[in-house]
Scaffold this motif. Structure first.
Motif, PDB file in Angstrom:
ATOM      1  N   ASN A 157       0.849  -1.190   0.000  1.00  0.00           N
ATOM      2  CA  ASN A 157       0.000   0.000   0.000  1.00  0.00           C
ATOM      3  C   ASN A 157       0.885   1.240   0.000  1.00  0.00           C
ATOM      4  N   ASN A 198      -0.216   4.312   0.044  1.00  0.00           N
ATOM      5  CA  ASN A 198      -0.943   5.432   0.632  1.00  0.00           C
ATOM      6  C   ASN A 198      -0.307   5.830   1.968  1.00  0.00           C
ATOM      7  N   TRP A 220       2.756  10.732  -0.452  1.00  0.00           N
ATOM      8  CA  TRP A 220       2.021  11.945  -0.807  1.00  0.00           C
ATOM      9  C   TRP A 220       2.866  13.199  -0.664  1.00  0.00           C
ATOM     10  N   HIS A 238      -7.974   5.016  -2.381  1.00  0.00           N
ATOM     11  CA  HIS A 238      -6.644   4.686  -1.869  1.00  0.00           C
ATOM     12  C   HIS A 238      -6.699   3.856  -0.587  1.00  0.00           C
TER      13      HIS A 238
END
Length: 144
Positions: free
Chosen positions: A4, A6, A11, A116
């Motif tokens: 994952n 996310n 970001w 997400h």
């Protein structure tokens, strides 16, 4: 199993390295313009989950909105950026644990963020959104 991505690290890097590409995307801009058209005459508290670059807030300010801005994002870069540019309350946080009191938002926006999440995270996120949204509040969601 795919890892994952996310994460805060992902970001933060995306915001640093891809800002111009993302905010100039015709689809991204059109989606935000559409949402702006719906929100521009509303009043009250608006929570933007995954506030990112604050594009929606900037667009709403063009029309002298009466909404008060609140935002969360897992990216510290996003929170620093928007906090320095647009009046509001912005907190580094995850949608599965929204750091606001119950029933305080008239509008909650989740544009292009729920996809997400894992299924478990999505279930927790939806419970949290319902918790902070006022009765008869408006929940605006988009998924690409």
């Amino acid at each position: 199993m795919i890892k994952n991505q996310n994460t805060t690290f992902f970001w933060d890097n995306k915001l640093r390295n891809n800002a111009k590409k993302i905010i100039n995307s015709p689809i991204f801009l059109a989606k935000n313009q559409y949402v702006k058209g719906f929100l521009k005459k509303l009043e009250g508290n608006m929570l933007n989950i995954g506030v990112g670059y604050g594009i929606l807030e900037r667009m709403l300010l063009e029309d002298e909105t009466k909404l008060k801005f609140y935002g969360i994002d897992i990216s510290l870069e996003a929170i620093k950026n928007i906090s320095n540019q647009i009046s509001g309350i912005y907190i580094k946080a995850n949608v599965v644990k929204i750091p606001f009191n119950n029933k305080i938002f008239d509008v909650v926006c989740a544009l292009d963020i729920l996809e997400h999440l894992t299924v478990d995270e999505l279930n927790k996120a939806l419970v949290e959104i319902v918790r902070v949204l006022k009765r008869n509040g408006i929940f605006i969601i988009s998924i690409p």
